[in-house]
Motif scaffolding. Structure first.
Motif, PDB file in Angstrom:
ATOM      1  N   LYS A  49      -5.837   4.873   7.282  1.00 23.56           N
ATOM      2  CA  LYS A  49      -6.649   3.684   7.599  1.00 23.56           C
ATOM      3  C   LYS A  49      -7.791   3.481   6.610  1.00 23.56           C
ATOM      4  O   LYS A  49      -8.296   2.384   6.479  1.00 23.56           O
ATOM      5  N   GLY A  50      -8.206   4.561   5.928  1.00 22.31           N
ATOM      6  CA  GLY A  50      -9.303   4.419   4.961  1.00 22.31           C
ATOM      7  C   GLY A  50      -8.828   4.148   3.544  1.00 22.31           C
ATOM      8  O   GLY A  50      -9.639   4.071   2.632  1.00 22.31           O
ATOM      9  N   LEU A  51      -7.514   4.019   3.349  1.00 18.78           N
ATOM     10  CA  LEU A  51      -6.999   3.954   1.973  1.00 18.78           C
ATOM     11  C   LEU A  51      -6.547   2.546   1.576  1.00 18.78           C
ATOM     12  O   LEU A  51      -6.193   1.728   2.431  1.00 18.78           O
ATOM     13  N   THR A  52      -6.578   2.323   0.271  1.00 19.96           N
ATOM     14  CA  THR A  52      -6.061   1.067  -0.284  1.00 19.96           C
ATOM     15  C   THR A  52      -5.077   1.416  -1.399  1.00 19.96           C
ATOM     16  O   THR A  52      -5.122   2.516  -1.950  1.00 19.96           O
ATOM     17  N   ALA A  53      -4.204   0.463  -1.719  1.00 17.53           N
ATOM     18  CA  ALA A  53      -3.199   0.734  -2.750  1.00 17.53           C
ATOM     19  C   ALA A  53      -3.055  -0.448  -3.696  1.00 17.53           C
ATOM     20  O   ALA A  53      -3.324  -1.595  -3.323  1.00 17.53           O
ATOM     21  N   GLN A  54      -2.618  -0.133  -4.900  1.00 11.84           N
ATOM     22  CA  GLN A  54      -2.352  -1.179  -5.887  1.00 11.84           C
ATOM     23  C   GLN A  54      -0.900  -1.627  -5.790  1.00 11.84           C
ATOM     24  O   GLN A  54       0.005  -0.792  -5.689  1.00 11.84           O
TER      25      GLN A  54
END
Ligand SMILES: O=C(O)CCC(=O)C(=O)O
Ligand SMILES: [Fe+2]
Length: 287
Positions: free
Chosen positions: A147-152
């Motif tokens: 939930k705390g992560l983002t991705a390219q």
């Protein structure tokens, strides 16, 4: 209106329903609302025996929102909103990668309307996977971490130049498209804007790396997640007949078109409905 007024048969436990007794050339507002609800409930819905002219397919899709023009795929003459996926004209191998459509955009599509125009005698099935079922099945500690992560997400992963730029002119065109579509960041878990449910939002087709992790750890986690996301229990497999129409919610699903029919001819028409920027909200409250 609830979807229960529709004559509907689920396709698989986690995802999909066939909606019977509907002519998509003529649906009233009430039926449209019921289909929209079915789409939220089942994530992909199918209709047999439709045969929609391209302008009617675009009109149907427009009932869900404004339409997207794809930067690479060709379209039906005079109907730029309906792309043509013709196995004799395009190299369609990359649609075999599990993907959510156009997540290389800041605002990936809300959904798509796909129609089977020509289907090989055997093969050419399409699979869909539910991102909500995949997220639910993860270990709670991992859910929390994600939930705390983002991705390219990067367009280049699914449109490699060896297949989409066969000469210098095509290369220049592709370079311009890539320049216009630099990698974008999306949450690894997105909140569905209508149901409020958390969705695992990474795919083999476009997700390149997780921003907050070192390269090796990012690769390892993405490999795990993209494999987890498409476990058979979260998926369905659709065997097409000509005239079938599928509508999917592109905010909570991914799909894969099998390219197992050799030189046989397969043609699909797709209208793509514009969506919003993905976000994650802990409460899960709808926006
Ligand atoms: O050809 C298909 O069945 C689906 C292809 C695809 O990935 C799409 O239309 O978004
Ligand atoms: Fe696709």
């Amino acid at each position: 209106m609830s979807a229960s007024v529709l004559n509907l048969t689920p396709v698989a436990p986690a995802i999909g329903a066939v909606i019977h007794d509907i002519d998509l050339n003529r649906i009233d507002g009430e039926t449209q609302a019921a289909i929209r609800q079915a789409l939220l409930d089942y994530q992909v819905v199918f209709f047999r025996n439709q045969k929609l002219p391209a302008h009617a397919q675009a009109a149907l899709a427009r009932q869900f929102g404004s339409l997207h023009i794809h930067p690479i795929f060709p379209s039906v003459a005079g109907v730029p909103e309906v792309i043509v996926l013709d196995s004799h004209l395009l190299d369609l191998r990359d649609n075999e990668l599990w993907h959510t459509d156009v997540t290389f955009s800041r605002t990936p599509p809300l959904g798509c309307v796909l129609q089977a125009i020509k289907i090989p005698p055997t093969g050419g099935d399409t699979l869909w996977a539910s991102g909500t079922a995949a997220f639910k099945a993860l270990d709670p500690a991992l859910q929390q971490k994600l939930k705390g992560l983002t991705a390219q997400h990067d367009i280049r992963l699914s449109f490699p130049q060896e297949r989409f730029a066969r000469d210098e002119a095509e290369q220049a065109k592709l370079d311009a498209i890539f320049a216009k579509n630099p990698p974008v960041t999306h949450p690894v878990v997105r909140t569905h804007p209508e149901t409020g449910e958390p969705v695992l939002f990474v795919s083999e087709g476009f997700t390149d790396r997780i921003n907050e992790l070192p390269e090796a750890e990012s690769r390892e986690l993405l490999d795990f997640l993209t494999r987890h996301a498409v476990k058979p229990e979260f998926t369905l497999r659709w065997q097409w007949q000509e005239g079938d129409v599928a509508i999917w919610d592109n905010r909570c699903t991914q799909h894969k078109a099998l390219f197992d029919y050799g030189d046989a001819h397969r043609i699909m028409h797709r209208a793509t409905i514009n969506g919003d920027a993905p976000y994650f909200r802990e409460t899960g409250a709808a926006a």
